[in-house]
Design a protein around this motif. Sequence first.
Motif, PDB file in Angstrom:
ATOM      1  N   LEU A 169      11.574   5.440 -48.291  1.00  0.00           N
ATOM      2  CA  LEU A 169      12.264   4.312 -48.819  1.00  0.00           C
ATOM      3  C   LEU A 169      13.677   3.881 -48.398  1.00  0.00           C
ATOM      4  O   LEU A 169      14.289   2.996 -48.687  1.00  0.00           O
ATOM      5  N   SER A 170      14.062   4.742 -47.291  1.00  0.00           N
ATOM      6  CA  SER A 170      15.437   4.392 -46.711  1.00  0.00           C
ATOM      7  C   SER A 170      15.608   3.115 -46.149  1.00  0.00           C
ATOM      8  O   SER A 170      16.865   2.621 -46.503  1.00  0.00           O
ATOM      9  N   ALA A 171      14.752   2.635 -45.415  1.00  0.00           N
ATOM     10  CA  ALA A 171      15.240   1.257 -44.881  1.00  0.00           C
ATOM     11  C   ALA A 171      15.409   0.167 -45.831  1.00  0.00           C
ATOM     12  O   ALA A 171      16.127  -0.642 -45.917  1.00  0.00           O
ATOM     13  N   ASP A 172      14.554   0.345 -47.019  1.00  0.00           N
ATOM     14  CA  ASP A 172      14.956  -0.808 -48.088  1.00  0.00           C
ATOM     15  C   ASP A 172      15.920  -0.691 -48.630  1.00  0.00           C
ATOM     16  O   ASP A 172      16.619  -1.582 -48.984  1.00  0.00           O
ATOM     17  N   TYR A 173      16.594   0.576 -48.900  1.00  0.00           N
ATOM     18  CA  TYR A 173      17.896   0.832 -49.319  1.00  0.00           C
ATOM     19  C   TYR A 173      19.068   0.451 -48.422  1.00  0.00           C
ATOM     20  O   TYR A 173      20.045  -0.303 -48.800  1.00  0.00           O
ATOM     21  N   GLU A 174      18.961   0.505 -47.006  1.00  0.00           N
ATOM     22  CA  GLU A 174      19.769   0.085 -46.272  1.00  0.00           C
ATOM     23  C   GLU A 174      20.066  -1.264 -46.046  1.00  0.00           C
ATOM     24  O   GLU A 174      21.075  -1.792 -46.019  1.00  0.00           O
ATOM     25  N   ALA A 175      18.687  -1.957 -46.252  1.00  0.00           N
ATOM     26  CA  ALA A 175      18.900  -3.552 -46.219  1.00  0.00           C
ATOM     27  C   ALA A 175      19.593  -4.141 -47.708  1.00  0.00           C
ATOM     28  O   ALA A 175      20.405  -4.937 -47.540  1.00  0.00           O
ATOM     29  N   ARG A 176      19.408  -3.259 -48.622  1.00  0.00           N
ATOM     30  CA  ARG A 176      20.099  -3.728 -49.860  1.00  0.00           C
ATOM     31  C   ARG A 176      21.642  -3.256 -50.148  1.00  0.00           C
ATOM     32  O   ARG A 176      22.374  -3.918 -50.873  1.00  0.00           O
ATOM     33  N   PHE A 177      21.803  -2.282 -49.402  1.00  0.00           N
ATOM     34  CA  PHE A 177      23.263  -1.768 -49.580  1.00  0.00           C
ATOM     35  C   PHE A 177      23.873  -1.348 -48.046  1.00  0.00           C
ATOM     36  O   PHE A 177      23.831  -0.277 -47.512  1.00  0.00           O
ATOM     37  N   PRO A 178      24.265  -2.599 -47.458  1.00  0.00           N
ATOM     38  CA  PRO A 178      25.038  -2.598 -46.263  1.00  0.00           C
ATOM     39  C   PRO A 178      26.191  -1.560 -46.181  1.00  0.00           C
ATOM     40  O   PRO A 178      27.057  -1.481 -47.356  1.00  0.00           O
ATOM     41  N   ALA A 179      26.238  -0.814 -45.328  1.00  0.00           N
ATOM     42  CA  ALA A 179      27.343  -0.030 -45.201  1.00  0.00           C
ATOM     43  C   ALA A 179      28.945  -0.681 -45.319  1.00  0.00           C
ATOM     44  O   ALA A 179      29.050  -1.724 -44.718  1.00  0.00           O
ATOM     45  N   PRO A 215      16.433   6.632 -52.916  1.00  0.00           N
ATOM     46  CA  PRO A 215      15.012   7.392 -52.825  1.00  0.00           C
ATOM     47  C   PRO A 215      15.018   8.751 -53.828  1.00  0.00           C
ATOM     48  O   PRO A 215      14.079   9.144 -54.375  1.00  0.00           O
ATOM     49  N   GLY A 216      16.303   9.360 -53.812  1.00  0.00           N
ATOM     50  CA  GLY A 216      16.191  10.645 -54.781  1.00  0.00           C
ATOM     51  C   GLY A 216      16.035  10.300 -56.117  1.00  0.00           C
ATOM     52  O   GLY A 216      15.576  10.792 -56.958  1.00  0.00           O
ATOM     53  N   TRP A 217      16.892   9.158 -56.571  1.00  0.00           N
ATOM     54  CA  TRP A 217      16.866   8.982 -57.928  1.00  0.00           C
ATOM     55  C   TRP A 217      15.227   8.010 -58.323  1.00  0.00           C
ATOM     56  O   TRP A 217      15.031   8.221 -59.447  1.00  0.00           O
ATOM     57  N   PRO A 241      30.335   6.234 -53.308  1.00  0.00           N
ATOM     58  CA  PRO A 241      31.687   6.090 -52.696  1.00  0.00           C
ATOM     59  C   PRO A 241      31.578   5.466 -51.503  1.00  0.00           C
ATOM     60  O   PRO A 241      32.540   4.776 -50.997  1.00  0.00           O
ATOM     61  N   ASP A 242      30.346   5.364 -50.765  1.00  0.00           N
ATOM     62  CA  ASP A 242      30.090   4.201 -49.890  1.00  0.00           C
ATOM     63  C   ASP A 242      28.870   3.689 -50.097  1.00  0.00           C
ATOM     64  O   ASP A 242      27.709   4.555 -50.126  1.00  0.00           O
ATOM     65  N   PRO A 243      28.538   2.222 -49.881  1.00  0.00           N
ATOM     66  CA  PRO A 243      27.262   2.020 -50.327  1.00  0.00           C
ATOM     67  C   PRO A 243      26.252   2.429 -49.122  1.00  0.00           C
ATOM     68  O   PRO A 243      24.878   2.541 -49.718  1.00  0.00           O
ATOM     69  N   SER A 244      26.605   2.983 -48.064  1.00  0.00           N
ATOM     70  CA  SER A 244      25.535   3.392 -47.428  1.00  0.00           C
ATOM     71  C   SER A 244      24.516   4.796 -47.816  1.00  0.00           C
ATOM     72  O   SER A 244      23.714   5.261 -47.420  1.00  0.00           O
ATOM     73  N   TRP A 245      25.215   5.253 -48.765  1.00  0.00           N
ATOM     74  CA  TRP A 245      24.894   6.484 -49.399  1.00  0.00           C
ATOM     75  C   TRP A 245      23.305   6.031 -50.208  1.00  0.00           C
ATOM     76  O   TRP A 245      22.744   7.060 -50.267  1.00  0.00           O
ATOM     77  N   ALA A 246      22.972   4.886 -50.276  1.00  0.00           N
ATOM     78  CA  ALA A 246      21.865   4.406 -50.987  1.00  0.00           C
ATOM     79  C   ALA A 246      20.745   4.835 -50.235  1.00  0.00           C
ATOM     80  O   ALA A 246      19.817   4.915 -51.078  1.00  0.00           O
ATOM     81  N   ASP A 256       6.781  10.770 -50.023  1.00  0.00           N
ATOM     82  CA  ASP A 256       6.625   9.292 -50.455  1.00  0.00           C
ATOM     83  C   ASP A 256       7.772   8.594 -50.856  1.00  0.00           C
ATOM     84  O   ASP A 256       8.063   7.454 -50.926  1.00  0.00           O
ATOM     85  N   TYR A 257       9.095   9.418 -50.650  1.00  0.00           N
ATOM     86  CA  TYR A 257      10.393   8.953 -51.000  1.00  0.00           C
ATOM     87  C   TYR A 257      11.452   8.843 -49.960  1.00  0.00           C
ATOM     88  O   TYR A 257      11.985   7.784 -49.666  1.00  0.00           O
ATOM     89  N   TYR A 258      11.518  10.077 -49.390  1.00  0.00           N
ATOM     90  CA  TYR A 258      12.542  10.089 -48.359  1.00  0.00           C
ATOM     91  C   TYR A 258      11.964  10.680 -47.097  1.00  0.00           C
ATOM     92  O   TYR A 258      11.413  12.057 -47.102  1.00  0.00           O
ATOM     93  N   PRO A 259      12.147   9.921 -45.829  1.00  0.00           N
ATOM     94  CA  PRO A 259      12.756   8.844 -45.544  1.00  0.00           C
ATOM     95  C   PRO A 259      12.124   7.466 -45.804  1.00  0.00           C
ATOM     96  O   PRO A 259      12.425   6.362 -45.404  1.00  0.00           O
TER      97      PRO A 259
END
Length: 175
Positions: A160-170, A129-131, A119-124, A155-158
Amino acid sequence: MTTPRATGQPEVRDDATWIVLTRHFAAPVEDVWAAVTEPGRLERWIGTWTGDPASGSVTLRMTAEAEMPEEVHHIEACEPPRLLRTRAHGEGPDGDWHLELRLTEEDGGTTLHFGQALPDPSWARSVGPGWDYYLDRLVAAETGGDVSGIDFDRDYYPALSADYEARFPATPDRS
């Protein structure tokens, strides 16, 4: 096990941003299909489902997260052994969860392409990390690895969160 990494990539379809993650299996497509659709095999890595798929919906109970409520998944497309698309009705501001599994035979095995509309790219930052966690559990379950040794919090959350924030800007606020 190797160090977990963020594998989800953005994909824009029909004006929606999807997160798409892939995993490759040295197995025929029918075997991977069974791993993601048969309740007994599904339970080894994520949960199990009940109900009659012919009715158009099943109830998924995620066993790796004890606090997760059961969810009804409406089957939007099912083309064994290549495509499964479901929608789970979300409560509150989260909206519906649109999920898609596509299997392709290539490189001497099968590649799983798993996607979720965001619904919003920031959800990534949390969904990704969950998927990654669940798909790494699937790989372990299918290759004889130690599923119980895969640790979401460590190992997953948080992590991997910064990597996803970089790939999926809000999405910018348009109000």
